[in-house]
Scaffold this active site. Structure first.
Site, PDB file in Angstrom:
ATOM      1  N   GLU A   1       0.463  -0.862   0.279  1.00  0.00           N
ATOM      2  CA  GLU A   1      -0.169  -0.166  -0.200  1.00  0.00           C
ATOM      3  C   GLU A   1       0.925   1.577   0.216  1.00  0.00           C
ATOM      4  O   GLU A   1       0.725   2.382  -0.930  1.00  0.00           O
ATOM      5  CB  GLU A   1      -0.886   0.378   1.170  1.00  0.00           C
ATOM      6  CG  GLU A   1      -1.587  -1.016   0.600  1.00  0.00           C
ATOM      7  CD  GLU A   1      -1.648  -2.074   1.362  1.00  0.00           C
ATOM      8  OE1 GLU A   1      -0.189  -2.763   2.444  1.00  0.00           O
ATOM      9  OE2 GLU A   1      -2.486  -3.319   1.049  1.00  0.00           O
TER      10      GLU A   1
ATOM     11  N   HIS B   1     -11.771  -5.689   8.148  1.00  0.00           N
ATOM     12  CA  HIS B   1     -12.287  -5.882   6.721  1.00  0.00           C
ATOM     13  C   HIS B   1     -13.585  -5.067   7.157  1.00  0.00           C
ATOM     14  O   HIS B   1     -14.255  -4.296   6.391  1.00  0.00           O
ATOM     15  CB  HIS B   1     -12.756  -6.418   6.381  1.00  0.00           C
ATOM     16  CG  HIS B   1     -11.286  -7.746   5.466  1.00  0.00           C
ATOM     17  ND1 HIS B   1     -11.333  -8.829   6.335  1.00  0.00           N
ATOM     18  CD2 HIS B   1     -10.953  -8.086   3.983  1.00  0.00           C
ATOM     19  CE1 HIS B   1     -10.879  -9.047   5.936  1.00  0.00           C
ATOM     20  NE2 HIS B   1      -9.514  -8.602   4.920  1.00  0.00           N
TER      21      HIS B   1
END
Lengths: 416, 337
Positions: free
Chosen positions: B60, B129
């Site tokens: 990321e 998540h």
């Protein structure tokens, strides 16, 4: 805390903390560094496979010998004018550094960082790159700006955070920025720019541009994740980027072993990612020029990134806030086996019959006077704390393209 | 005009921008050939070519860093961080570089990247998540934070974000990708096709950043919400029968203070709702803003409804999710105050 082993029949583990060979009071000795003869490392084809650069990544690419002559396949055969210009730029950087360091000591600014002993890296690389190529430097590549013709007056005004500071007093001294000169804005957060440089290079390739990119990082901050991310992305996308590691042996007070330099070379990191890698004598102007040209040729031929470790020595402290006598022998720089980059290039030019001590002394005098005069001019625009600085109103600008209501309101609250 | 769910609307926005601007490119984990784990980039690589929409390594910080470098070059990268929960490795690049570049270079270099990322709970995604990290970004000057609540806005806001000259964090409420979930998890799922905001123009249009929308007009109470919680708030209004005005912020920074003021001054009561954890959440900023700007119009203390200050627990999805029941209770408290 108990030191008794939990399982007495098993060998006891020991935690290893790397230590430099010498501390204050010790006699510095670099005999453990095997310095090869110039020309010993062969120059591979630019289409080389990363694994075949093993020798180049573990030895030292050198061109200039003790006889002050150029040797071997890496001799870039640079014309004399380029060498003279390089010498002039290195001397200029050294004088500029001395002046600004002294200015900090005189209370004219808060901070300064010299690159003494490392001048050949930025200056020779600048000479080997095209002026349009993009640079993502650290704070020790001021030589790029000097070489690329960025006005020294603007550099000084940035260091003074005065009313002429191009960065409007927003940045710590030496964190220059100049898009026009292909010099990316410097940040104090180390290593972040390394992977950004890969993005710039990817963009250039995406657009079918012909400009390549170069990035620099210190030995210490190769331990940051961004370094490894940069290598992954550069390798994956074959980005036209030169990934330089300036191993000047010291990261503030931590020697390069704390970043993992004892177990391997920094250059060798590249091989693991599939990036051809070279380790160069960073105090050898010709060798630095040659490896940069080689890496640039690779990038321009769409062969992707190259990793270059520049092996050098940080002669001065990390910054004006540092006192290296607290953690290393004071005479370590004198014992450095690769000499001084300015002295070596000067002697090479003399050996070529194209330069003399007299000419050198005259050049030093001229540069010293120019730097002194520029400093005097810079100080007419103010020094830090003199009150001469950008309008305080500008403090609220450039956070966003358009100033949003909440920042405008805060500016009004301040009454400007 | 077509009927689109939020994923289709986002896909359409990117398709429009790839067509309109050759400097737009998209990358992220699994976004290329496969089209993204939520299908937001489905078909874009095939239509526009591999260099316009491609896969990135699982890194990321590298995704954001390379996007910053591309933006500094002059491109308009649109990047996807697969789940907002995965954004933390990139936080340094967002905070110390993307958000600061314009300022620190005095406008010389800029980083107008658009970072898309699905956020929020309601999908049994567990604590890795389901997070809503928007307040970590609204706290950072130099970036904008946008959260749509329906397909029409999602497309128009994403186009605006891509065309914006500053870095934009574009958080997508993944629970409402396929339908306007209102928090009544025990009821049948509604598709977007039954909702007015699923009528989305095929071509280019903008929904401006920095402008809130009134999701429901009302007179007695103002609910300030964004993302999935707009629909939860509307359900709570239905459930309580209180004539509340529901303000959909759409952009968190810069926030539309004028719309907040107009509504709270009209109603005199305010409930602030978000999924993110309560302490130092964006609701704290909203509460302070309402207090600073509307204090003399307030007839009751400001109420906050938020996620509990715990990680998002997998098995306790509906005990954790601030559903319509909790919003309704806060509305009643505000009406009694």
């Amino acid at each position: 805390m108990s030191t008794a082993p939990i399982r007495p029949n098993k060998p006891q583990l020991k935690l290893h903390i790397p230590e430099p060979k010498h501390r204050p009071g010790d006699k510095p000795d670099f005999s453990h560094i095997k310095v090869p003869k110039p020309g010993e490392v062969a120059k591979p084809d630019i289409n080389v496979n990363a694994k075949d650069t093993h020798d180049a990544a573990y030895s030292f690419i050198r061109v200039l010998g003790d006889d002050n002559k150029a040797h071997g396949s890496w001799d870039p055969k640079v014309d004399v004018e380029t060498l003279k210009r390089g010498l002039k730029h290195m001397v200029t950087v050294r004088h500029y550094d001395a002046r600004m360091f002294a200015a900090q000591r005189q209370g004219k600014t808060s901070f300064y960082m010299k690159c003494t002993g490392e001048e050949a890296i930025a200056v020779a690389q600048s000479a080997a790159l095209d002026p349009e190529d993009m640079c993502f430097p650290t704070y020790r590549q001021q030589g790029l700006l000097i070489s690329r013709g960025y006005p020294m007056l603007d550099m000084m005004c940035q260091v003074y955070s005065n009313e002429r500071d191009p960065l409007k007093g927003r940045q710590l001294p030496i964190m220059y920025s100049s898009k026009k000169h292909g010099f990316f804005s410097i940040a104090g957060n180390l290593a972040m720019h390394y992977s950004q440089a890969v993005g710039w290079a990817m963009a250039s390739a995406f657009k079918g541009d012909d400009r390549i990119c170069a990035a620099w990082i210190g030995d210490g901050s190769t331990a940051e994740g961004d370094f490894h991310t940069a290598l992954t992305f550069a390798a994956v996308y074959k980005a036209p980027v030169i990934l330089n590691v300036v191993n000047n042996q010291w990261a503030i007070s931590s020697y390069q072993g704390i970043a993992g330099g004892d177990e391997s070379t920094f250059a060798a990191r590249g091989i693991g990612y599939g990036i051809p890698a070279l380790r160069v004598d960073g105090n050898d102007f010709l060798a630095v020029y040659a490896v940069t040209k080689w890496a640039a040729d690779r990038a321009r031929a769409n062969l992707g990134p190259t990793m270059i470790e520049h092996f050098t020595y940080r002669v001065e402290g990390h910054s004006t806030s540092d006192d290296p006598s607290r953690y290393r022998p004071t005479d370590e720089a004198k014992a450095w086996p690769f000499g001084d980059p300015v002295d070596r290039l000067k002697k090479h030019l003399i050996a070529l019959g194209k330069w003399s001590e007299k000419e050198h002394t005259e050049m030093e005098t001229t540069i010293a006077e120019e730097v002194r005069a520029t400093q005097k001019e810079a100080e007419t625009y103010g020094t830090l704390g003199s009150g001469k600085m950008a309008s305080v109103k500008t403090m609220f600008e450039d956070v966003y393209k358009e100033m949003p209501w909440h920042i405008r309101r805060q500016r009004q609250e301040m009454g400007v | 005009m077509a009927t689109m769910n939020m994923i289709q609307a986002l896909n359409s926005a990117m398709d429009v921008m790839l067509t309109k601007n050759p400097d737009v490119l998209i990358f992220g984990e699994d976004v290329g050939y496969f089209g993204g784990v939520f299908r937001a980039t489905d078909g874009l690589q095939k239509k526009h070519g591999v260099t316009r929409c491609f896969d990135s390594p699982i890194g990321e910080s590298g995704i954001v860093a390379t996007a910053i470098g591309m933006a500094a070059y002059g491109l308009k990268p649109v990047i996807e961080i697969q789940f907002a929960d995965y954004i933390y490795p990139a936080y340094d690049q967002i905070v110390s570089a993307a958000a600061r570049l314009r300022y620190r270079s005095a406008g010389d270099f800029t980083a107008p990247i658009t970072l898309r990322s699905p956020y929020g709970g309601g999908i049994f995604g567990g604590q890795t998540h389901s997070q809503s990290p928007e307040a970590l970004f609204t706290h950072v000057c130099g970036i904008k934070t946008v959260i749509p609540s329906n397909p029409y806005d999602a497309k128009g806001l994403l186009i605006s974000a891509i065309e914006d000259e500053d870095p934009v964090m574009f958080f997508e409420p993944k629970r409402i990708y396929n339908g306007p979930f209102d928090g009544h998890h025990d009821r049948p799922v509604q598709p977007w096709s039954k909702h007015k905001a699923s009528e989305v123009p095929d071509g280019y249009y903008q929904v401006p950043l920095g402008k809130a929308a009134i999701a429901r007009e009302g007179n007695d109470l103002t609910i300030i919400a964004y993302g999935t919680m707009v629909h939860v708030a509307l359900a709570a209004v239905e459930d309580t029968g209180i004539d509340a005005e529901v303000l959909d912020l759409r952009t968190l920074i810069p926030v539309d203070i004028e719309s907040i003021k107009a509504s709270v001054e009209k109603t005199g009561r305010c409930v602030i709702v978000h999924e993110a954890t309560r302490t130092s959440g964006y609701g704290a900023e909203l509460t302070a803003l309402v207090q600073e700007h509307c204090f003399y119009h307030l007839e009751a203390p400001i109420e906050r409804v938020a996620g509990w200050d715990t990680p998002y627990p997998h098995a306790f999805e509906w005990q954790y999710f601030p559903g319509p029941g909790r919003v309704a209770a806060a509305m009643r408290r505000a009406m009694e105050g």
